[in-house]
Design an enzyme around this catalytic site. Structure first.
Site, PDB file in Angstrom:
ATOM      1  CG  MET A 156      60.736  43.826  42.997  1.00 27.67           C
ATOM      2  SD  MET A 156      61.332  45.553  42.837  1.00 27.67           S
ATOM      3  CE  MET A 156      59.589  46.436  42.946  1.00 27.67           C
TER       4      MET A 156
ATOM      5  CB  SER B 242      53.282  49.975  47.254  1.00 23.46           C
ATOM      6  OG  SER B 242      54.870  49.301  47.148  1.00 23.46           O
TER       7      SER B 242
ATOM      8  CG  ASP C 222      55.602  46.307  45.050  1.00 23.01           C
ATOM      9  OD1 ASP C 222      54.605  45.584  44.337  1.00 23.01           O
ATOM     10  OD2 ASP C 222      55.372  47.369  45.621  1.00 23.01           O
TER      11      ASP C 222
ATOM     12  CG  MET D 142      57.061  42.368  40.510  1.00 25.42           C
ATOM     13  SD  MET D 142      57.280  44.139  40.796  1.00 25.42           S
ATOM     14  CE  MET D 142      56.803  43.713  42.562  1.00 25.42           C
TER      15      MET D 142
ATOM     16  CG  HIS E 143      51.089  46.163  46.542  1.00 27.01           C
ATOM     17  ND1 HIS E 143      50.211  45.494  45.907  1.00 27.01           N
ATOM     18  CD2 HIS E 143      51.977  46.732  45.779  1.00 27.01           C
ATOM     19  CE1 HIS E 143      50.809  45.162  44.608  1.00 27.01           C
ATOM     20  NE2 HIS E 143      51.756  45.795  44.809  1.00 27.01           N
TER      21      HIS E 143
ATOM     22  N   GLY F  88      57.920  55.096  42.058  1.00 26.95           N
ATOM     23  CA  GLY F  88      58.151  56.488  41.702  1.00 26.95           C
ATOM     24  C   GLY F  88      58.267  56.738  40.112  1.00 26.95           C
TER      25      GLY F  88
ATOM     26  CG  ASP G 207      51.656  47.959  41.429  1.00 29.65           C
ATOM     27  OD1 ASP G 207      51.759  48.704  41.891  1.00 29.65           O
ATOM     28  OD2 ASP G 207      52.113  46.699  41.668  1.00 29.65           O
ATOM     29  N   GLY G 208      51.191  51.214  40.001  1.00 29.38           N
ATOM     30  CA  GLY G 208      52.274  52.058  39.479  1.00 29.38           C
ATOM     31  C   GLY G 208      51.817  53.346  39.095  1.00 29.38           C
ATOM     32  N   GLY G 209      52.599  54.530  39.516  1.00 27.29           N
ATOM     33  CA  GLY G 209      52.404  55.752  39.229  1.00 27.29           C
ATOM     34  C   GLY G 209      51.047  56.283  39.690  1.00 27.29           C
TER      35      GLY G 209
ATOM     36  CG  MET H  91      52.616  45.241  36.455  1.00 24.11           C
ATOM     37  SD  MET H  91      52.441  45.545  38.302  1.00 24.11           S
ATOM     38  CE  MET H  91      53.799  47.083  38.226  1.00 24.11           C
TER      39      MET H  91
ATOM     40  CB  SER I 127      56.506  57.581  45.486  1.00 25.92           C
ATOM     41  OG  SER I 127      55.924  57.154  44.346  1.00 25.92           O
TER      42      SER I 127
ATOM     43  N   GLY J 127      59.754  47.100  38.871  1.00 30.06           N
ATOM     44  CA  GLY J 127      60.882  47.182  39.280  1.00 30.06           C
ATOM     45  C   GLY J 127      61.401  48.209  40.197  1.00 30.06           C
ATOM     46  CG  PHE J 128      63.264  50.651  39.693  1.00 30.23           C
ATOM     47  CD1 PHE J 128      64.258  50.353  40.426  1.00 30.23           C
ATOM     48  CD2 PHE J 128      63.274  50.178  38.506  1.00 30.23           C
ATOM     49  CE1 PHE J 128      65.469  49.894  40.143  1.00 30.23           C
ATOM     50  CE2 PHE J 128      64.338  49.405  38.144  1.00 30.23           C
ATOM     51  CZ  PHE J 128      65.442  49.305  38.746  1.00 30.23           C
TER      52      PHE J 128
ATOM     53  CG  HIS K  86      53.072  42.889  42.702  1.00 33.74           C
ATOM     54  ND1 HIS K  86      53.206  43.881  42.214  1.00 33.74           N
ATOM     55  CD2 HIS K  86      53.339  41.890  41.562  1.00 33.74           C
ATOM     56  CE1 HIS K  86      53.509  43.816  40.772  1.00 33.74           C
ATOM     57  NE2 HIS K  86      53.309  42.511  40.481  1.00 33.74           N
TER      58      HIS K  86
HETATM   59  C1  DX5 Z   1      56.550  48.469  40.711  1.00 32.86           C
HETATM   60  C2  DX5 Z   1      55.661  48.071  42.098  1.00 32.86           C
HETATM   61  C3  DX5 Z   1      54.689  49.259  42.566  1.00 32.86           C
HETATM   62  C4  DX5 Z   1      55.308  50.282  42.898  1.00 32.86           C
HETATM   63  C5  DX5 Z   1      54.431  51.374  42.992  1.00 32.86           C
HETATM   64  O1  DX5 Z   1      57.383  47.387  40.337  1.00 32.86           O
HETATM   65  O2  DX5 Z   1      55.230  46.792  41.752  1.00 32.86           O
HETATM   66  O3  DX5 Z   1      53.878  48.451  43.403  1.00 32.86           O
HETATM   67  O4  DX5 Z   1      56.224  50.153  44.095  1.00 32.86           O
HETATM   68  O5  DX5 Z   1      55.162  52.395  43.476  1.00 32.86           O
HETATM   69  P1  DX5 Z   1      54.811  54.005  42.824  1.00 32.86           P
HETATM   70  O6  DX5 Z   1      53.076  54.222  43.542  1.00 32.86           O
HETATM   71  O7  DX5 Z   1      55.752  54.824  43.668  1.00 32.86           O
HETATM   72  O8  DX5 Z   1      54.578  53.815  41.520  1.00 32.86           O
HETATM   73 ZN    ZN Z   2      53.391  46.161  43.166  1.00 31.50          ZN
END
Ligand code: DX5
Ligand code: ZN
Length: 237
Positions: A48, A19, A46, A80, A44, A157, A187-189, A149, A210, A154-155, A78
């Site tokens: 927002m 991402s 993102d 959002m 990917h 990390g 997606d995420g973490g 998700m 991240s 939204g963020f 993606h």
């Molecule tokens: C969250 C995003 C993710 C995110 C992934 O809102 O949709 O794609 O940026 O980032 P990490 O891998 O840092 O969780």
């Molecule tokens: Zn995403």
């Protein structure tokens, strides 16, 4: 790519999709190239809007920059954002290959998914951690990808929510029962410590922000994440 070929025939899964939310924007082109040079095929993006999620990222201009930096990459976009239908054409023109919309952000998701496919793009549906799979059950025959998700969007990390694993397993079981072939994305973490377990649950696309862009040695990190995926999916077979 305006023809919707079988994604399974063109790409190997499970795959890591970096991402670019976590990239250094003073050198976005070089950041993306560091991924494609390390064997990455999916990027990917993102998007927002500061309404559906409590953060504003970027719009079609950055997707278009990603397209120019990686002419052959598959751009997984993606959204959002509320009212995604209004922006589909702008993202298509920017070079997106796949657009995912959020089930929670569009009361007319079925119609919007059809519109995405009519533009010649692949269509994905994304769901937040608190949204049950039953909310998208009727949409599954219409989609090329389901984005589960594993953080509240939204963020970047944030910490991976472990309840996403049984959700993936249930979704993989539904896919088999229904005779469908949509891809399952998480997606995420995602990081080196959990990629193997995530792939073992049946995930095809692991988004990593991240973990990839936080690594000095990009190539080594991508290789390690990819290896973990391969080990996990081998157990699955
Ligand atoms: C969250 C995003 C993710 C995110 C992934 O809102 O949709 O794609 O940026 O980032 P990490 O891998 O840092 O969780
Ligand atoms: Zn995403």
């Amino acid at each position: 790519m305006n023809i919707r070929h079988s994604l399974h025939e063109h790409y190997n899964f499970p795959a890591i999709a970096p991402s670019i939310l976590a990239a250094d924007y003073t050198k976005l082109g070089a950041e993306i190239e560091s991924c494609t040079k390390s064997g990455i095929k999916w990027i990917h993006c993102d998007v927002m809007d500061g309404h559906f999620v409590p953060n504003i990222s970027y719009g079609p201009m950055i997707v278009e920059a990603a397209r120019r930096s990686a002419p052959d990459a598959f751009l997984d976009t993606h959204l959002m954002i509320y009212n995604p239908a209004q922006y589909l054409e702008a993202f298509q023109k920017a070079g997106a290959n796949l657009i995912s919309i959020h089930a929670e952000a569009d009361p007319h998701a079925h119609r919007t998914l059809s519109a995405i496919k009519e533009l010649g793009l692949y269509a994905g549906i994304a769901i937040n951690p608190g949204t049950p799979l039953t909310q998208i059950e009727e949409l599954l025959p219409e989609v090329d990808l389901v984005c589960v998700m594993s953080v509240n969007p939204g963020f970047g990390g944030q910490k991976f929510i472990n309840g996403s694993i049984p959700k993936i397993q249930r979704l993989a079981a539904w896919r088999k029962q229904m005779g469908l072939n949509f891809l399952i994305e998480i997606d995420g973490g995602v990081g080196v410590d959990n990629a193997e377990m995530i792939a073992r649950a049946g995930t095809d696309v692991l988004v990593a922000g991240s973990s990839v862009f936080g690594a000095e040695d990009r190539q080594e990190r991508i290789q390690r994440l990819t290896q973990k995926c391969i080990i996990g999916s081998t157990d699955l077979a």
